[in-house]
Scaffold this motif. Structure first.
Motif, short mmCIF file in Angstrom:
data_model
loop_
_atom_site.label_atom_id
_atom_site.label_comp_id
_atom_site.label_asym_id
_atom_site.label_seq_id
_atom_site.Cartn_x
_atom_site.Cartn_y
_atom_site.Cartn_z
N CYS A 156 0.83 -1.21 0.00
CA CYS A 156 0.00 0.00 0.00
C CYS A 156 0.87 1.26 0.00
O CYS A 156 0.51 2.27 -0.61
CB CYS A 156 -0.92 0.00 1.20
SG CYS A 156 -2.26 -1.20 1.09
N GLU A 157 1.99 1.20 0.67
CA GLU A 157 2.86 2.37 0.77
C GLU A 157 3.72 2.57 -0.47
O GLU A 157 3.96 3.71 -0.89
CB GLU A 157 3.76 2.24 2.00
CG GLU A 157 4.65 3.46 2.23
CD GLU A 157 5.38 3.42 3.56
OE1 GLU A 157 6.14 4.38 3.84
OE2 GLU A 157 5.19 2.44 4.32
N ASP A 162 -0.99 2.33 -10.30
CA ASP A 162 -1.42 1.21 -11.13
C ASP A 162 -0.57 -0.04 -10.87
O ASP A 162 -0.55 -0.97 -11.69
CB ASP A 162 -1.39 1.57 -12.61
CG ASP A 162 0.00 1.99 -13.08
OD1 ASP A 162 0.89 2.19 -12.22
OD2 ASP A 162 0.20 2.13 -14.30
N GLY A 163 0.16 -0.08 -9.76
CA GLY A 163 1.01 -1.21 -9.44
C GLY A 163 0.21 -2.41 -8.96
O GLY A 163 -0.97 -2.30 -8.59
N ARG A 164 0.86 -3.59 -8.96
CA ARG A 164 0.19 -4.83 -8.59
C ARG A 164 0.99 -5.62 -7.55
O ARG A 164 2.22 -5.54 -7.53
CB ARG A 164 -0.03 -5.75 -9.80
CG ARG A 164 -0.98 -5.20 -10.85
CD ARG A 164 -0.24 -4.58 -11.99
NE ARG A 164 0.64 -5.54 -12.66
CZ ARG A 164 1.80 -5.19 -13.22
NH1 ARG A 164 2.23 -3.95 -13.19
NH2 ARG A 164 2.54 -6.12 -13.84
N LEU A 165 0.28 -6.36 -6.75
CA LEU A 165 0.86 -7.30 -5.79
C LEU A 165 0.41 -8.69 -6.19
O LEU A 165 -0.80 -8.94 -6.35
CB LEU A 165 0.39 -6.99 -4.37
CG LEU A 165 0.63 -8.08 -3.31
CD1 LEU A 165 2.12 -8.29 -3.07
CD2 LEU A 165 -0.09 -7.73 -2.01
N GLY A 185 -7.23 -1.09 0.95
CA GLY A 185 -7.33 -0.42 -0.34
C GLY A 185 -6.71 -1.16 -1.50
O GLY A 185 -6.51 -0.58 -2.57
N LEU A 186 -6.42 -2.45 -1.33
CA LEU A 186 -5.94 -3.29 -2.43
C LEU A 186 -7.00 -4.34 -2.72
O LEU A 186 -7.43 -5.06 -1.80
CB LEU A 186 -4.62 -3.96 -2.08
CG LEU A 186 -3.38 -3.07 -1.98
CD1 LEU A 186 -2.15 -3.91 -1.65
CD2 LEU A 186 -3.15 -2.30 -3.28
N ARG A 211 -4.92 -1.33 -6.72
CA ARG A 211 -5.82 -0.31 -6.17
C ARG A 211 -7.11 -0.20 -6.98
O ARG A 211 -8.08 0.40 -6.52
CB ARG A 211 -5.10 1.04 -6.14
CG ARG A 211 -3.80 1.05 -5.34
CD ARG A 211 -3.21 2.45 -5.28
NE ARG A 211 -1.78 2.41 -4.99
CZ ARG A 211 -1.27 2.29 -3.78
NH1 ARG A 211 -2.07 2.19 -2.72
NH2 ARG A 211 0.05 2.27 -3.60
N GLN A 212 -7.10 -0.77 -8.19
CA GLN A 212 -8.30 -0.73 -9.03
C GLN A 212 -9.24 -1.86 -8.63
O GLN A 212 -8.82 -3.03 -8.55
CB GLN A 212 -7.92 -0.85 -10.50
CG GLN A 212 -7.33 0.42 -11.12
CD GLN A 212 -5.95 0.74 -10.58
OE1 GLN A 212 -5.07 -0.12 -10.57
NE2 GLN A 212 -5.73 1.96 -10.12
#
Length: 251
Positions: A156-157, A162-165, A185-186, A211-212
């Motif tokens: 989250c930080e 638009d990044g992904r985990l 928020g993910l 985040r989307q």
């Protein structure tokens, strides 16, 4: 000397607390990558296998030669693992793209926001610890080892907007992991459920968060072996499994 041979790279597989394993290979093969990704982090890199697989996949993208150089960093709290990953990175065709660091996640502060974070994290929260301390750190969410919550909080930080985990976990952690990530928020974008044979229950899940928030996450099922449907293959590997891992495994 124990060396695991992939099609386009070799992995020294001796010192790391976690050896080359199916979970890591599945994560490295199934994680969604994008041509614009530049900053990638592999948390708990072990031998560096997942980072190496990502480096191979990024190098194969047709747009790769037109983009600024990527940086893939693999971190590990275990010193011998980080050293072994560094050796494997240097010996690979993508040495300029790869870096290994000996540190915990709490000690890692990326210089840039991240496009992609991958992790095959410790996950046996409720099971008895194995006797070897290094093995315990690698596979359990206790003490200084990594927890899923810590992984999500870090993401989250440090993830870009638009990044992904992308993570692989036991199937029984699906609901609580999705709930916790959403509370931060993910949101779950896709999930791949993995079972060894058609008669076995799903044992692993590969989940991607961002985040989307999608209207409906993409859901897929992967069966690794089906001897009845694939008698021509002595290992019984399914077409889906071979398609996913075919660029990496020699077999």
């Amino acid at each position: 000397m124990s060396v695991f041979h992939f099609k386009r790279f070799d992995v020294l597989n001796e010192a790391s607390s976690m050896k080359v394993n199916t979970d890591g290979v599945l994560l490295g093969a199934a994680t969604d990558i994008a041509p614009g990704d530049r900053h990638i982090l592999d948390i708990g890199t072990g031998t560096g296998t997942i980072a190496l697989m990502l480096a191979q996949r990024y190098s194969d993208l047709p747009e790769s030669a037109l983009l600024p150089e990527r940086h893939i960093c693999g971190i590990d709290i275990d010193g011998p693992s980080a050293l072994e990953a560094a050796f494997n990175f240097k010996a690979s065709p993508w040495a300029r793209m790869l870096e290994a660091r000996h540190c915990s996640l709490r000690q890692y502060f990326p210089e840039h926001k991240l496009d992609l974070i991958v992790s095959n994290p410790p996950f046996f929260d409720d099971s008895l610890l194995p006797p070897l301390e290094r093995r315990s750190l690698a596979r359990h969410t206790v003490g200084p080892a990594l927890s899923f919550a810590t992984l999500v909080d870090f993401s989250c930080e440090y993830l870009k907007e638009d990044g992904r985990l992308s993570v692989i976990l036991p199937s029984d952690q699906e609901k609580r992991s999705i709930r916790y990530a959403a509370s931060c928020g993910l949101y779950l974008n896709s999930i791949l459920r993995v079972r060894t044979t058609p008669k076995k229950a799903v044992m692993r899940i590969i989940m991607q968060f961002s985040r989307q928030r999608p209207e409906k996450p993409e859901e897929k099922l992967l069966t690794i072996q089906d001897y009845a449907s694939y008698p021509e293959n002595r290992n019984g590997y399914t077409a889906d499994y071979l398609a996913l891992t075919g660029d990496f495994y020699l077999k």
